[in-house]
Design an enzyme around this catalytic site. Structure first.
Site, mmCIF file in Angstrom:
data_model
loop_
_atom_site.group_PDB
_atom_site.id
_atom_site.type_symbol
_atom_site.label_atom_id
_atom_site.label_comp_id
_atom_site.label_asym_id
_atom_site.label_seq_id
_atom_site.Cartn_x
_atom_site.Cartn_y
_atom_site.Cartn_z
ATOM 1 N N ASP A 13 0.879 -1.216 0.054
ATOM 2 C CA ASP A 13 -0.039 -0.016 -0.125
ATOM 3 C C ASP A 13 0.833 1.260 -0.001
ATOM 4 O OD1 ASP A 13 -2.295 -1.593 0.165
ATOM 5 O OD2 ASP A 13 -2.891 -1.256 2.222
ATOM 6 N N GLY A 39 -3.345 -5.157 1.054
ATOM 7 C CA GLY A 39 -4.078 -6.281 0.275
ATOM 8 C C GLY A 39 -4.869 -7.097 1.317
ATOM 9 N N LYS A 40 -5.988 -7.200 0.659
ATOM 10 C CA LYS A 40 -7.075 -7.614 1.429
ATOM 11 C C LYS A 40 -6.725 -9.137 2.205
ATOM 12 C CE LYS A 40 -10.673 -5.192 -0.995
ATOM 13 N NZ LYS A 40 -10.677 -3.998 -0.026
ATOM 14 N N GLY A 41 -6.199 -10.007 1.305
ATOM 15 C CA GLY A 41 -5.574 -11.295 1.854
ATOM 16 C C GLY A 41 -4.671 -11.149 2.757
ATOM 17 N N ASN A 43 -3.947 -8.533 4.608
ATOM 18 C CA ASN A 43 -4.535 -7.890 6.002
ATOM 19 C C ASN A 43 -5.275 -8.861 6.859
ATOM 20 O OD1 ASN A 43 -3.510 -5.727 4.644
ATOM 21 N ND2 ASN A 43 -5.366 -5.063 4.138
ATOM 22 N N THR A 223 -21.381 -5.607 7.797
ATOM 23 C CA THR A 223 -20.745 -4.409 8.633
ATOM 24 C C THR A 223 -21.108 -2.925 8.218
ATOM 25 O OG1 THR A 223 -18.611 -4.512 7.251
ATOM 26 C CG2 THR A 223 -18.614 -6.173 8.967
ATOM 27 N N ALA A 252 -8.453 -1.246 5.629
ATOM 28 C CA ALA A 252 -8.442 -2.537 6.204
ATOM 29 C C ALA A 252 -9.275 -2.869 7.348
ATOM 30 C CB ALA A 252 -6.837 -2.879 6.593
ATOM 31 N N GLY A 254 -12.575 -3.790 7.340
ATOM 32 C CA GLY A 254 -13.107 -5.157 7.069
ATOM 33 C C GLY A 254 -12.352 -6.278 7.140
ATOM 34 N N ASP A 255 -11.003 -5.852 6.822
ATOM 35 C CA ASP A 255 -10.099 -6.984 6.878
ATOM 36 C C ASP A 255 -9.894 -7.482 8.264
ATOM 37 O OD1 ASP A 255 -9.824 -6.940 4.003
ATOM 38 O OD2 ASP A 255 -8.280 -5.528 4.076
HETATM 39 O O1 RIB Z 1 -8.974 -3.752 2.315
HETATM 40 C C1 RIB Z 1 -7.889 -2.965 2.351
HETATM 41 C C2 RIB Z 1 -6.985 -3.228 1.364
HETATM 42 O O2 RIB Z 1 -7.620 -3.200 -0.014
HETATM 43 C C3 RIB Z 1 -5.760 -2.387 1.232
HETATM 44 O O3 RIB Z 1 -4.817 -2.997 1.868
HETATM 45 C C4 RIB Z 1 -5.421 -2.117 -0.237
HETATM 46 O O4 RIB Z 1 -4.186 -2.996 -0.644
HETATM 47 C C5 RIB Z 1 -6.381 -2.793 -0.949
HETATM 48 O O5 RIB Z 1 -6.341 -4.234 -1.280
#
Ligand code: RIB
Length: 308
Positions: A13, A39-41, A43, A223, A252, A254-255
């Site tokens: 990011d 990245g969602k995965g 995170n 959420t 992030a 939601g992650d």
């Molecule tokens: O959910 C947040 C993420 O979405 C960020 O970290 C970014 O990389 C995008 O993928």
């Protein structure tokens, strides 16, 4: 503690803090720039690892490029005790990145370039299938090709493993794509898009969750940020109250929720307790800078829940 398998995207990011976005043809100066593994995965994997506190029990499945960002993201995960043996490095392509603008109120705008994430294929679904031996939960999102995600979900569902899918970012999916999913976790915007209902509060979240659940998904959790989360499942239909925190950046969140939910369920918690753990994780995440770096430890999440 059962294993948490995470299939999904990893992005470095590139974060720009700025009072406002530049308009077309305009230059608007920002106030701060930094990079953070995201990245969602990725995170969700880090959130789950910090909350599970069981080194090696979170396994990351995905693709990075053969560049410095890829190595930095892989090293960050190894330092968190995540099993990266299924994180494949692909030569000749850049790792995923996301340019993220954070405005003064903490709201964010995310522009990713998925790079190596876009090459996820049957290798990743095979890797998920190979990682299922002691798995309790598979966590997925929508940043990698849907065909790889669906094949992995099918393998997990066939093995009786609980599948959590975060339908982010919003994408058109084939009919029946969500059928084998156990828990779908859309945010307000995603729930609006899936249900065709404008989700603005608990009442509309409930309607959307019911309508999505009617398609055959066992559990839907919408959420709602600072309004909490609506949980709709067999015998459960209730709003979980939000935690009160000072919002710094909503990247992030939601992650963090999904990672906490997955870690909670894999450790034997029931649905509502695991969702509360996820909400505490999301609340702490938004009170900090960064993506993976913003994820809380188990003791931090428990302290927030105990302080309620
Ligand atoms: O959910 C947040 C993420 O979405 C960020 O970290 C970014 O990389 C995008 O993928």
């Amino acid at each position: 503690m059962k294993d948490v398998i995470v299939l999904g995207g990893l992005n470095m990011d590139l974060i720009v803090e700025t009072p406002r976005l530049a308009g077309p043809g305009e230059t608007a100066e920002g106030t701060r720039f930094y990079t953070t593994p995201g990245g969602k995965g990725g995170n969700q994997a880090v959130a789950a690892a910090r909350l599970a506190q069981s080194p090696g029990s979170v396994k990351m499945v995905g693709r990075i490029g053969d560049d410095g960002f890829g190595e930095e993201m892989a090293q960050f995960m190894r330092n968190e005790g995540i099993d990266t043996s299924f994180l494949r490095r692909t030569s000749g392509i850049a790792s995923g990145i996301a340019v993220i603008f954070i405005l003064g109120d903490g709201e964010n705008h995310v522009n990713p370039v998925y790079g190596a994430n876009g090459l996820c294929d049957e290798q990743q679904s095979d890797d998920v299938a190979g990682a299922l031996t002691n798995a309790g939960v598979l966590l997925c999102q929508q940043e990698i090709p849907l065909s790889a995600t669906r094949a992995a979900i099918d393998a997990a569902a066939k093995a009786g493993i609980l599948v959590i899918l975060d339908p982010a970012p919003v994408r058109a999916v084939p009919d029946g794509f969500y059928d084998p999913v156990t828990i779908l976790t859309p945010n307000q915007g995603e729930a609006s898009s899936l249900a065709g209902i404008d989700v603005v509060d608990a009442g509309t979240a409930k309607s959307a969750a019911r309508s999505i659940r009617d398609t055959g998904i066992e559990t839907v959790i919408v959420t709602l940020g600072d309004q909490g989360a609506w949980v709709e499942s067999d015998g459960v239909s209730e709003l979980l109250d939000p935690f009160d925190v000072n919002v710094v950046a909503t990247v992030a969140a939601g992650d963090a929720f999904n990672g906490g939910l997955g870690a909670g369920l894999a450790s034997g918690m029931d649905l509502l307790d695991a969702a509360r753990l996820g909400m505490a994780a999301g609340a702490i995440c938004v009170s900090r800078d960064g993506a993976q770096e913003a994820m809380p430890s188990r003791s931090e999440a428990e302290a927030l829940m105990a302080g309620r």
